[in-house]
Design a protein around this motif. Structure first.
Motif, PDB file in Angstrom:
ATOM      1  N   THR A  47       0.842  -1.184   0.000  1.00 36.12           N
ATOM      2  CA  THR A  47       0.000   0.000   0.000  1.00 36.12           C
ATOM      3  C   THR A  47       0.882   1.240   0.000  1.00 36.12           C
ATOM      4  OG1 THR A  47      -1.677  -1.161   1.313  1.00 36.12           O
ATOM      5  CG2 THR A  47      -1.861   1.235   1.172  1.00 36.12           C
ATOM      6  N   PRO A 101       0.025   8.392   0.449  1.00 40.03           N
ATOM      7  CA  PRO A 101       0.554   9.675  -0.031  1.00 40.03           C
ATOM      8  C   PRO A 101       0.899  10.614   1.120  1.00 40.03           C
ATOM      9  CG  PRO A 101      -1.818   9.595  -0.330  1.00 40.03           C
ATOM     10  CD  PRO A 101      -1.401   8.221   0.098  1.00 40.03           C
ATOM     11  N   PRO A 136       2.611   7.022  -6.501  1.00 43.56           N
ATOM     12  CA  PRO A 136       2.203   6.245  -7.676  1.00 43.56           C
ATOM     13  C   PRO A 136       1.021   6.827  -8.415  1.00 43.56           C
ATOM     14  CG  PRO A 136       1.432   5.180  -5.683  1.00 43.56           C
ATOM     15  CD  PRO A 136       2.268   6.351  -5.240  1.00 43.56           C
ATOM     16  N   GLY A 137       0.480   7.950  -7.965  1.00 45.23           N
ATOM     17  CA  GLY A 137      -0.657   8.553  -8.657  1.00 45.23           C
ATOM     18  C   GLY A 137      -1.956   8.235  -7.941  1.00 45.23           C
ATOM     19  N   GLY A 138      -3.067   8.477  -8.605  1.00 45.75           N
ATOM     20  CA  GLY A 138      -4.360   8.254  -7.983  1.00 45.75           C
ATOM     21  C   GLY A 138      -4.865   9.522  -7.332  1.00 45.75           C
ATOM     22  N   ALA A 139      -6.042   9.423  -6.732  1.00 41.88           N
ATOM     23  CA  ALA A 139      -6.657  10.593  -6.106  1.00 41.88           C
ATOM     24  C   ALA A 139      -5.811  11.081  -4.936  1.00 41.88           C
ATOM     25  CB  ALA A 139      -8.063  10.236  -5.629  1.00 41.88           C
ATOM     26  N   ILE A 151      -5.549   9.614  -1.062  1.00 42.50           N
ATOM     27  CA  ILE A 151      -6.095   8.263  -0.996  1.00 42.50           C
ATOM     28  C   ILE A 151      -4.976   7.257  -1.222  1.00 42.50           C
ATOM     29  CG2 ILE A 151      -7.784   6.656  -1.938  1.00 42.50           C
ATOM     30  CD1 ILE A 151      -8.987   9.094  -0.561  1.00 42.50           C
ATOM     31  N   GLU A 152      -4.872   6.274  -0.317  1.00 45.63           N
ATOM     32  CA  GLU A 152      -3.846   5.257  -0.496  1.00 45.63           C
ATOM     33  C   GLU A 152      -4.160   4.391  -1.719  1.00 45.63           C
ATOM     34  OE1 GLU A 152      -6.593   3.673   2.807  1.00 45.63           O
ATOM     35  OE2 GLU A 152      -5.622   5.573   2.287  1.00 45.63           O
ATOM     36  N   THR A 153      -3.119   3.883  -2.333  1.00 46.70           N
ATOM     37  CA  THR A 153      -3.263   3.060  -3.530  1.00 46.70           C
ATOM     38  C   THR A 153      -2.498   1.754  -3.346  1.00 46.70           C
ATOM     39  OG1 THR A 153      -1.359   4.171  -4.534  1.00 46.70           O
ATOM     40  CG2 THR A 153      -3.533   5.051  -5.055  1.00 46.70           C
ATOM     41  N   HIS A 154      -2.780   0.818  -4.222  1.00 43.54           N
ATOM     42  CA  HIS A 154      -2.113  -0.483  -4.204  1.00 43.54           C
ATOM     43  C   HIS A 154      -1.403  -0.663  -5.548  1.00 43.54           C
ATOM     44  CE1 HIS A 154      -4.296  -1.348  -0.531  1.00 43.54           C
ATOM     45  NE2 HIS A 154      -5.413  -1.014  -1.139  1.00 43.54           N
ATOM     46  N   PRO A 155      -0.190  -0.102  -5.670  1.00 41.57           N
ATOM     47  CA  PRO A 155       0.496  -0.098  -6.965  1.00 41.57           C
ATOM     48  C   PRO A 155       0.963  -1.472  -7.432  1.00 41.57           C
ATOM     49  CG  PRO A 155       1.940   0.747  -5.247  1.00 41.57           C
ATOM     50  CD  PRO A 155       0.595   0.584  -4.624  1.00 41.57           C
ATOM     51  N   HIS A 204      -3.956  -5.648  -5.473  1.00 43.57           N
ATOM     52  CA  HIS A 204      -4.886  -5.349  -4.386  1.00 43.57           C
ATOM     53  C   HIS A 204      -4.251  -5.654  -3.035  1.00 43.57           C
ATOM     54  CE1 HIS A 204      -8.632  -4.685  -2.342  1.00 43.57           C
ATOM     55  NE2 HIS A 204      -8.624  -5.903  -1.828  1.00 43.57           N
TER      56      HIS A 204
END
Length: 205
Positions: A79, A82, A174-177, A180-184, A187
């Motif tokens: 995860t 940001p 890694p980008g995204g909103a 908001i945490e992301t799963h680069p 999942h």
């Protein structure tokens, strides 16, 4: 970007220091990588996402190989959290282009109260032999290096769960909103559901 120089460092030693830092950076299994600083902002330089992922993968592999007889592990869940600037909730948050990449694995094999110290001993020995600085507590190991922290801990006898968590700071977002945490790397999942779901004659006894 330049490596931070210590006050009073001799100019003739700078090239040697940079070459040594580059050699350590090439060592994928080495989490004790010197922190490189941006010469303008004087903040740690941004770590490429794939480099941070490689460090976590190497540390996970090193840890898994230390446990004998082997135990079963869940797949890693990564995860990216940001890093934001500003006063969230009042003036609004702003993305900084940086994130913290965290990886988590759980031991599927139930580890009993009679065996958890053996598991921690094995991992502590491997980490120390790898040149890492290790803090030892009764139910936990902590590995700290500049920009990189790893924890391995046995939760309790009731569950028999063991959790391995490692993170790298100052990673490229890694980008995204924003916020908001992301799963680069796939999942994130809830690996804790598989924790201590397997009984082993040695580790669970």
């Amino acid at each position: 970007m330049t490596a931070r120089r210590r006050p009073g460092a001799r100019p003739g030693n700078v090239l040697t220091a940079l070459l040594a830092a580059w050699a350590l950076l090439l060592c994928g299994s080495c989490s004790l990588v010197p922190v490189v600083y941006d010469s303008v902002t004087d903040r740690p330089a941004v770590v490429p996402l794939d480099v941070a992922h490689g460090r976590l993968e190497s540390l996970f592999g090193e840890t898994l190989a230390a446990v004998q007889p082997p135990v079963q592990w869940t797949d890693p869940a990564y995860t990216a959290f940001p890093v934001l600037s500003g006063l969230c909730g009042t003036q609004g948050c702003h993305p900084t282009g940086r994130a913290e990449l965290q990886g988590i694995r759980w031991v599927r094999t139930r580890v009993s109260a009679a065996r958890y110290r053996t598991l921690l001993d094995q991992v502590a020995r491997r980490w120390t032999e790898g040149g890492h600085q290790v803090e030892r507590r009764d139910q936990e190991l902590v590995l700290r290096a500049p920009g990189h922290t790893t924890r391995l801990w046995w939760l309790d006898a009731a569950t028999g769960c063991v959790r391995l968590e490692s993170s790298v700071a100052d990673v490229e977002a890694p980008g995204g909103a924003g916020g908001i945490e992301t799963h680069p790397f796939g999942h994130g999942g809830d690996g804790s559901r598989g924790c201590a779901s397997v009984t082993d004659p040695y580790w669970s006894g």
